[in-house]
Motif scaffolding. Sequence first.
Motif, PDB file in Angstrom:
ATOM      1  N   GLY A  54     -20.063 -72.024 -17.187  1.00 27.73           N
ATOM      2  CA  GLY A  54     -19.611 -73.062 -16.269  1.00 27.73           C
ATOM      3  C   GLY A  54     -19.617 -74.435 -16.915  1.00 27.73           C
ATOM      4  O   GLY A  54     -18.693 -75.238 -16.718  1.00 27.73           O
ATOM      5  N   THR A  55     -20.667 -74.714 -17.703  1.00 27.50           N
ATOM      6  CA  THR A  55     -20.722 -75.992 -18.429  1.00 27.50           C
ATOM      7  C   THR A  55     -19.634 -76.057 -19.487  1.00 27.50           C
ATOM      8  O   THR A  55     -18.990 -77.096 -19.676  1.00 27.50           O
ATOM      9  CB  THR A  55     -22.104 -76.167 -19.072  1.00 27.50           C
ATOM     10  N   ALA A  56     -19.421 -74.957 -20.189  1.00 29.46           N
ATOM     11  CA  ALA A  56     -18.377 -74.927 -21.215  1.00 29.46           C
ATOM     12  C   ALA A  56     -17.000 -75.149 -20.604  1.00 29.46           C
ATOM     13  O   ALA A  56     -16.139 -75.802 -21.210  1.00 29.46           O
ATOM     14  CB  ALA A  56     -18.419 -73.591 -21.958  1.00 29.46           C
ATOM     15  N   ALA A  57     -16.768 -74.637 -19.396  1.00 34.49           N
ATOM     16  CA  ALA A  57     -15.463 -74.796 -18.754  1.00 34.49           C
ATOM     17  C   ALA A  57     -15.139 -76.255 -18.481  1.00 34.49           C
ATOM     18  O   ALA A  57     -13.972 -76.643 -18.463  1.00 34.49           O
ATOM     19  CB  ALA A  57     -15.419 -74.007 -17.447  1.00 34.49           C
ATOM     20  N   ALA A  58     -16.184 -77.068 -18.267  1.00 39.03           N
ATOM     21  CA  ALA A  58     -15.964 -78.483 -17.972  1.00 39.03           C
ATOM     22  C   ALA A  58     -15.757 -79.326 -19.218  1.00 39.03           C
ATOM     23  O   ALA A  58     -15.269 -80.456 -19.120  1.00 39.03           O
ATOM     24  CB  ALA A  58     -17.146 -79.033 -17.180  1.00 39.03           C
ATOM     25  N   LEU A 103     -14.733 -66.472 -14.006  1.00 40.51           N
ATOM     26  CA  LEU A 103     -14.254 -67.614 -13.241  1.00 40.51           C
ATOM     27  C   LEU A 103     -14.282 -68.898 -14.073  1.00 40.51           C
ATOM     28  O   LEU A 103     -13.388 -69.747 -13.952  1.00 40.51           O
ATOM     29  CB  LEU A 103     -15.101 -67.788 -11.980  1.00 40.51           C
ATOM     30  N   ALA A 104     -15.293 -69.037 -14.932  1.00 42.38           N
ATOM     31  CA  ALA A 104     -15.374 -70.227 -15.787  1.00 42.38           C
ATOM     32  C   ALA A 104     -14.205 -70.269 -16.763  1.00 42.38           C
ATOM     33  O   ALA A 104     -13.628 -71.335 -17.019  1.00 42.38           O
ATOM     34  CB  ALA A 104     -16.701 -70.243 -16.541  1.00 42.38           C
ATOM     35  N   ALA A 109      -8.921 -72.708 -18.168  1.00 47.84           N
ATOM     36  CA  ALA A 109      -7.476 -72.613 -18.376  1.00 47.84           C
ATOM     37  C   ALA A 109      -6.730 -73.552 -17.430  1.00 47.84           C
ATOM     38  O   ALA A 109      -5.774 -74.229 -17.837  1.00 47.84           O
ATOM     39  CB  ALA A 109      -7.024 -71.171 -18.157  1.00 47.84           C
ATOM     40  N   LEU A 110      -7.162 -73.623 -16.167  1.00 47.49           N
ATOM     41  CA  LEU A 110      -6.523 -74.540 -15.219  1.00 47.49           C
ATOM     42  C   LEU A 110      -6.741 -75.999 -15.617  1.00 47.49           C
ATOM     43  O   LEU A 110      -5.831 -76.834 -15.516  1.00 47.49           O
ATOM     44  CB  LEU A 110      -7.068 -74.287 -13.815  1.00 47.49           C
ATOM     45  N   ARG A 111      -7.951 -76.321 -16.085  1.00 49.50           N
ATOM     46  CA  ARG A 111      -8.223 -77.697 -16.502  1.00 49.50           C
ATOM     47  C   ARG A 111      -7.370 -78.090 -17.694  1.00 49.50           C
ATOM     48  O   ARG A 111      -6.825 -79.206 -17.747  1.00 49.50           O
ATOM     49  CB  ARG A 111      -9.706 -77.847 -16.844  1.00 49.50           C
ATOM     50  N   MET A 112      -7.242 -77.192 -18.651  1.00 54.40           N
ATOM     51  CA  MET A 112      -6.425 -77.487 -19.829  1.00 54.40           C
ATOM     52  C   MET A 112      -4.957 -77.673 -19.443  1.00 54.40           C
ATOM     53  O   MET A 112      -4.270 -78.540 -20.001  1.00 54.40           O
ATOM     54  CB  MET A 112      -6.571 -76.372 -20.855  1.00 54.40           C
ATOM     55  N   ARG A 113      -4.491 -76.884 -18.481  1.00 62.61           N
ATOM     56  CA  ARG A 113      -3.105 -77.026 -18.039  1.00 62.61           C
ATOM     57  C   ARG A 113      -2.889 -78.384 -17.390  1.00 62.61           C
ATOM     58  O   ARG A 113      -1.884 -79.062 -17.647  1.00 62.61           O
ATOM     59  CB  ARG A 113      -2.761 -75.913 -17.062  1.00 62.61           C
ATOM     60  N   GLN A 114      -3.837 -78.817 -16.555  1.00 66.83           N
ATOM     61  CA  GLN A 114      -3.722 -80.132 -15.921  1.00 66.83           C
ATOM     62  C   GLN A 114      -3.806 -81.254 -16.953  1.00 66.83           C
ATOM     63  O   GLN A 114      -3.105 -82.266 -16.840  1.00 66.83           O
ATOM     64  CB  GLN A 114      -4.825 -80.289 -14.872  1.00 66.83           C
ATOM     65  N   GLU A 115      -4.642 -81.089 -17.972  1.00 67.57           N
ATOM     66  CA  GLU A 115      -4.743 -82.101 -19.023  1.00 67.57           C
ATOM     67  C   GLU A 115      -3.433 -82.222 -19.797  1.00 67.57           C
ATOM     68  O   GLU A 115      -3.002 -83.328 -20.132  1.00 67.57           O
ATOM     69  CB  GLU A 115      -5.889 -81.767 -19.978  1.00 67.57           C
ATOM     70  N   ARG A 116      -2.797 -81.073 -20.069  1.00 59.33           N
ATOM     71  CA  ARG A 116      -1.512 -81.121 -20.768  1.00 59.33           C
ATOM     72  C   ARG A 116      -0.457 -81.824 -19.919  1.00 59.33           C
ATOM     73  O   ARG A 116       0.370 -82.586 -20.441  1.00 59.33           O
ATOM     74  CB  ARG A 116      -1.065 -79.705 -21.129  1.00 59.33           C
ATOM     75  N   GLN A 117      -0.455 -81.560 -18.600  1.00 52.86           N
ATOM     76  CA  GLN A 117       0.493 -82.243 -17.723  1.00 52.86           C
ATOM     77  C   GLN A 117       0.241 -83.739 -17.696  1.00 52.86           C
ATOM     78  O   GLN A 117       1.176 -84.548 -17.739  1.00 52.86           O
ATOM     79  CB  GLN A 117       0.398 -81.660 -16.310  1.00 52.86           C
ATOM     80  N   LEU A 118      -1.031 -84.142 -17.659  1.00 51.19           N
ATOM     81  CA  LEU A 118      -1.366 -85.558 -17.665  1.00 51.19           C
ATOM     82  C   LEU A 118      -0.960 -86.224 -18.969  1.00 51.19           C
ATOM     83  O   LEU A 118      -0.419 -87.339 -18.984  1.00 51.19           O
ATOM     84  CB  LEU A 118      -2.865 -85.740 -17.421  1.00 51.19           C
TER      85      LEU A 118
END
Length: 399
Positions: A54-58, A103-104, A109-118
């Motif tokens: 979970g920490t790694a995912a963030a 889940l992590a 993967a979702l966070r990285m996708r949002q970062e790429r969009q940003l």
Amino acid sequence: MTETDYGRRRPLLRVRGRSIAWLPPLLLLVGVILLDFNTGEHFRIITWIVLVPGTAAAMCGVWTTAAYSVLALVTYVAVDSAWPAEYQAGFGDFLLVALGGTLATLAAALRMRQERQLLHIQDIAETTRRTVLRPLPSGWAGLEHAGVYLAADVDARVGGDFYDIQPGPHGTRVLVGDVQGKGLGAVEAAAALLGTFREAGYHEKDLTTIAGRLEIRMLRHRTHTAALGRADGDRFATAVLIGFPEDDPGVIDLVNFGHEPPLAVGPHGVRELPCGDGVPLGLADLAGGLPPVHRVPLAADETLLLVTDGVTEARDRPGAFFPLAEEVARAVRADPDRTEPRRLVRRVRDGVLRHSAGRLEDDTTIFAVRRLRGVPEREGARGVRQGRGRRPELPGDAG
């Protein structure tokens, strides 16, 4: 941030240029293992290892998070098996760790996708900013200059403030302004005005004609946006148009469209040039005509300082406005070399940010320009005149 930084993910934690985002999850993993072995058999905390992925995912990428998920699962099995059977956490907690890791990884993967969009959005905004506020070569047209643009919205990076220098066969012209409002509509209006300025500033001999062209362009832009049914059909812009005559290096011509008055900053002090005695661009019909052209003296050792209202309207916590003239005069008294454009712009920028505690309520532009020492301005425009025989000047040309 350089142009190559856009479109590239920057790690959250860096030491000497290297990413250490992998370190906190590893330290957490080791801490859970040590705590589990140093607590009694009736208090097992090995299940807390689910916090590691979970920490790694963030903080980390997808593959690093997946690796920590597998490592956490393997570590759980190894540590739990080291205890006697009656004290083992069991298969149920094994499923919890496995599900937490899965889940992590999905969350990473979702966070990285949002970062790429940003990053993509920031890349578009930076490209737009460079299109509107084109980079100006050093010593452009015999002028020494420096400018900084600070967007009130740090994520947007672009707004309605604009500035440019346009050399031409009739001298060099400078335009600094601020479009009313925010958002892409303000950017469109700024781009329209700059496009007209770059054409008219090159071809037209009189500053009055250039001012008229800018007024007409603002009216045409408003008509177009109104025809599209948009709500910004009454937009206007304040601006200062300056001409550096070739025949008299000791003066400048100035037209002020309701903008903040420029400051002439020299080693002997600061003086205010003619204020906004005209209405903003797009509202000339309310005043019965365009503002007049002022010819004012400008010494060789004086620097023109032009700002938008993001500077003069910056407030501190009690609500006091930033004292621009006083601040600049104080800096020049302490060090006369601060009249150099880059140092002057840096001083004003730092002063505004310090005064407002970094809370900018409006887009802020600071632009300083002066004639290069020992280089007559006519030499800066000579290359433009000589280049006319190579190919015709086209609308939108950078020069």
